[in-house]
Enzyme design. Structure first.
Site, PDB file in Angstrom:
ATOM      1  N   ASP A   1       0.823  -1.203   0.000  1.00 19.34           N
ATOM      2  CA  ASP A   1       0.000   0.000   0.000  1.00 19.34           C
ATOM      3  C   ASP A   1       0.859   1.256   0.000  1.00 19.34           C
ATOM      4  O   ASP A   1       2.076   1.199   0.201  1.00 19.34           O
ATOM      5  CB  ASP A   1      -0.911   0.013   1.233  1.00 19.34           C
ATOM      6  CG  ASP A   1      -1.984  -1.061   1.175  1.00 19.34           C
ATOM      7  OD1 ASP A   1      -2.365  -1.467   0.062  1.00 19.34           O
ATOM      8  OD2 ASP A   1      -2.446  -1.484   2.262  1.00 19.34           O
TER       9      ASP A   1
ATOM     10  N   TYR B   1       7.036  -9.709   6.754  1.00 20.13           N
ATOM     11  CA  TYR B   1       7.042  -8.272   6.992  1.00 20.13           C
ATOM     12  C   TYR B   1       7.628  -7.965   8.357  1.00 20.13           C
ATOM     13  O   TYR B   1       7.621  -8.799   9.274  1.00 20.13           O
ATOM     14  CB  TYR B   1       5.618  -7.708   6.961  1.00 20.13           C
ATOM     15  CG  TYR B   1       5.016  -7.538   5.589  1.00 20.13           C
ATOM     16  CD1 TYR B   1       5.053  -6.318   4.930  1.00 20.13           C
ATOM     17  CD2 TYR B   1       4.377  -8.604   4.950  1.00 20.13           C
ATOM     18  CE1 TYR B   1       4.478  -6.149   3.678  1.00 20.13           C
ATOM     19  CE2 TYR B   1       3.807  -8.453   3.698  1.00 20.13           C
ATOM     20  CZ  TYR B   1       3.861  -7.219   3.068  1.00 20.13           C
ATOM     21  OH  TYR B   1       3.294  -7.059   1.822  1.00 20.13           O
TER      22      TYR B   1
END
Length: 287
Positions: free
Chosen positions: A63, A124
């Site tokens: 994003d 992540y």
């Protein structure tokens, strides 16, 4: 769907990284917004003097504001074009791309490789500090400041209840036709010597806003607003809870993408596209 490369073309794997601060995410958008995909595709077209834009497929569509250290993508190029430019392509891209995005390796992909569907996990890291003085100015674009003291042990206790295969609808932004069933393989937090807390989050795949929502829930536990059992109860309820905040994107970095051995790529591609459901529930298409 087939992962076979068209005759006369060759599939190239790109290993890359970027600082997401100046990008509106990975994927190309209408209206001329700056994106990582758009930037690399434009640079590739320019340095190869091509009239055609060759589209990238990526392992994880990050994003706006999210960074990547170990992103992977692939592109199918005409074999003649690759043969002509392969020796100097990496350096030419470095000269053309902005300094907040780098391609580190360009390699011919093995048969059956697909940057998205061949991946078996994505890892992540989310970084946050509860230092009462705030964030080190040199890290301000990569570390979130949380202005309450955080109990890392309580956050790790809460995280354990979220591991495994679940429907993460309570922690995802639902997308039409996409499943929210995921296998969360790792969720752990460690406080470094500098006081920065790094959360490691690894799963077979992630749905939209999943990592940032999970971190938001754990922060609520860490600062004492909820007990360690609360994130697990939210997960079991299966609906969005207004108390689960989607934390800001700049603390999040895609660190690494994992792939199976070459001979297992085709099987993995099929598995990643299968209808996925939990026992006793109807199947739906994996996203």
């Amino acid at each position: 769907m087939s992962d076979e490369v068209q005759p006369g073309s060759v599939r190239i794997r790109l290993d890359l990284s970027y600082d997401g601060t100046g990008f509106h995410g990975w994927a190309k958008q209408a209206g001329g917004k700056r994106t990582v995909q758009g930037e690399i595709e434009d640079a590739l077209r320019t340095v190869t003097r091509s009239k055609e834009t060759y589209e990238l497929t990526v392992a994880g569509r990050t994003d706006a504001g999210v960074h990547a250290r170990g992103q992977v993508a692939h592109v199918d190029l005409p074999a003649e074009l690759w043969a002509e430019h392969r020796e100097k392509l990496l350096k030419r891209l470095a000269g053309r791309l902005s300094k907040d995005v780098r391609v580190w390796r360009l390699t011919e992909a093995p048969a059956g490789f697909n940057a998205r569907f061949s991946a078996v996990w994505r890892r992540y890291a989310y970084r946050v500090t509860d230092n009462p003085g705030g964030v080190d100015p040199l890290l301000r674009g990569h570390v979130l400041w949380h202005d309450w003291p955080l109990d890392v042990a309580a956050m790790n206790e809460a995280a354990r209840a979220l591991l495994g295969e679940h429907d993460f609808a309570a922690y995802c932004k639902k997308r039409e036709g996409a499943t929210t069933i995921r296998t969360l393989q790792e969720l752990s937090l460690v406080r470094g010597a500098d006081g920065v807390i790094t959360a490691t989050v690894r799963a077979d795949a992630f749905c939209h806003n999943m990592v940032r929502s999970l971190i938001g829930a754990l922060l609520f536990v860490g600062d004492g607003h909820r007990g360690p059992e609360w994130p697990g109860k939210v997960l079991a309820a299966g609906v969005r809870d207004s108390a689960v905040h989607v934390v800001r994107p700049h603390g999040l970095t895609l660190e690494e993408v994992g792939y199976p051995a070459d001979e297992l790529l085709a099987a993995r591609n099929l598995e990643a596209r299968r209808k996925r459901s939990l026992p006793g529930s109807p199947g739906c298409e994996t996203c």
